[in-house]
Design a protein around this motif. Sequence first.
Motif, short mmCIF file in Angstrom:
data_model
loop_
_atom_site.label_atom_id
_atom_site.label_comp_id
_atom_site.label_asym_id
_atom_site.label_seq_id
_atom_site.Cartn_x
_atom_site.Cartn_y
_atom_site.Cartn_z
N THR A 62 37.94 16.13 9.20
CA THR A 62 39.33 15.73 8.93
C THR A 62 39.51 14.29 9.39
O THR A 62 38.56 13.53 9.44
CB THR A 62 40.30 16.66 9.68
N ASP A 63 40.70 13.91 9.71
CA ASP A 63 40.96 12.53 10.12
C ASP A 63 40.38 12.25 11.51
O ASP A 63 40.21 13.15 12.33
CB ASP A 63 42.47 12.26 10.13
N GLU A 64 40.14 10.97 11.76
CA GLU A 64 39.72 10.55 13.09
C GLU A 64 40.89 10.73 14.07
O GLU A 64 42.03 10.40 13.75
CB GLU A 64 39.26 9.10 13.10
N ILE A 65 40.58 11.22 15.25
CA ILE A 65 41.58 11.47 16.28
C ILE A 65 41.37 10.48 17.42
O ILE A 65 40.28 10.42 17.98
CB ILE A 65 41.47 12.91 16.82
N GLU A 95 40.79 20.88 24.68
CA GLU A 95 41.46 21.41 23.50
C GLU A 95 42.98 21.28 23.64
O GLU A 95 43.56 21.54 24.69
CB GLU A 95 41.09 22.88 23.30
N ASP A 96 43.64 20.83 22.56
CA ASP A 96 45.09 20.76 22.49
C ASP A 96 45.52 20.90 21.04
O ASP A 96 44.71 21.31 20.19
CB ASP A 96 45.64 19.47 23.14
N GLU A 97 46.77 20.53 20.72
CA GLU A 97 47.24 20.70 19.34
C GLU A 97 46.50 19.80 18.36
O GLU A 97 46.43 20.09 17.16
CB GLU A 97 48.76 20.46 19.26
N ARG A 98 45.95 18.69 18.82
CA ARG A 98 45.20 17.78 17.93
C ARG A 98 43.71 18.07 17.94
O ARG A 98 43.03 17.94 16.92
CB ARG A 98 45.40 16.33 18.37
N ILE A 99 43.19 18.43 19.10
CA ILE A 99 41.75 18.60 19.29
C ILE A 99 41.44 20.09 19.31
O ILE A 99 41.73 20.79 20.28
CB ILE A 99 41.30 17.94 20.61
N GLN A 100 40.86 20.59 18.22
CA GLN A 100 40.62 22.01 18.05
C GLN A 100 39.12 22.31 18.04
O GLN A 100 38.32 21.58 17.45
CB GLN A 100 41.25 22.50 16.74
N ASN A 116 41.53 12.82 27.41
CA ASN A 116 41.19 13.87 26.45
C ASN A 116 39.78 14.42 26.62
O ASN A 116 39.38 15.32 25.88
CB ASN A 116 41.33 13.35 25.02
N VAL A 147 41.23 9.22 21.10
CA VAL A 147 41.06 9.94 22.37
C VAL A 147 40.83 8.94 23.50
O VAL A 147 40.29 7.86 23.30
CB VAL A 147 39.87 10.93 22.31
#
Length: 443
Positions: free
Chosen positions: A199-202, A220-225, A283, A204
């Motif tokens: 998916t898109d780059e996150i 892990e959080d809402e962005r990092i799954q 993160n 951190v």
Amino acid sequence: MLRKYTFLSFLLVCCFSFSGLAQTYKLPAGKKFHKVKFQLINNLIVIPIEVNGSELSFVLDSGVGTPILFNLADQDSIQLNNVTEITINGLGEGDPINALKSTGNFVQLGNAKNTSQNIYVVMDAGINFSPSLGIPVHGIIGYDLFRDFVVDINYINKTIKFYDPNLYRYRTSKNTRVVDMSVIRRKAYLDAFVMINKTDEIPVKMLLDTGSSDAVWLFEDERIQLPEKHYEDFLGQGLAGNIYGKRTKINHLKIADFILSDAKAAFPDMETFTTITDFGGRNGSLGGEVIKRFNIAFDYTNKKLILTKNSNFDKLFQYNISGIDLQHAGMRYVSERIADANGVVHKDAKSYGNVQIVLQGATRLSLVPEIIVSGIRQGSPAHSAGLREGDVILAVNGKRIHRYKLQEIMHMLNFKKDKKIKVLVERYDNDLLFSFVLKPLFD
């Protein structure tokens, strides 16, 4: 089954502070830098340091504040000044541990000297990382050296230059990038990007942790799954106990315009971090398996990181495919024939270990480290084949393991996917041979 140590994923992380400041490290007047040769053991940097005249080995750990001593049993004596009792917290599943605080110590790294170094001393004999590394390690040291020098690490030549910050000049090349970093509570952080599920780059914020042999840790959080393909694993040992989580891989890690594809990643169980009340937007962390892909200079004074891509950059990330963890567990004698039937000594009769006994000029007994299985991952090829924790490793694919270092043995056990591995072990005075095939973890 719980495993106390792991070789391919050794980790030491501490989270505490020391009130007051130690005096600084200084080089002799006019000296530009001090150069140190280091050992790279399982992605960890081990350097020699003198503490009040005693020669010790330390892991250089950018994730630690005040130096910590442990595993002093092999030292005849060591002087520690101004000692008081304290309690400290460390990552892991256990409780806070008792320790000593010592101030006013003379610490020397070659020409670099600190005449009043603060040190913690952990007295628990169970906290000993030497068996998993295969060499004596007496402590960890970090922030004080990074604070006082530009620490320029060449992972290829295995050398570090500790520069006077006023005399350091940034290197320039097509493979070099100078990036910003932040220093918060004595630790260095870097902004990066991860792509997890195509998916898109996150974006951190990552702790730079030379004291971790792992690659990437993510919280892990809402962005990092967590990716769907993963497995439960023992991630390492902190001062307060074992650290567990999920191991996986991500599409890529991006630092500046450097992209590391198919990066090994771990998602630690967050129960490990109950002693940390504020992550400060962090993160995760980047450990030695990522950092060693660069020749890297830490400039805490100017909050810059100088990254130069090296020959490790494109190497595949290493996984424990076999599922076996190893450690040293004392010494044992091995018997070797060194002469033929006519009494002629073989030209290649190389000796092993520091103690040898020659019997009638033909047979030699050598005292060598005993290597045991310290843990096995459930469902792994080694576990399915029948290997057990406590088995003494004698040979891998016909090669007697006393001829090799611990890292080299682990490489034999995890050479490449689809390779057949034969392991000869001793169990209850019986020699047993096990075979298994290394299967890919994520294909």
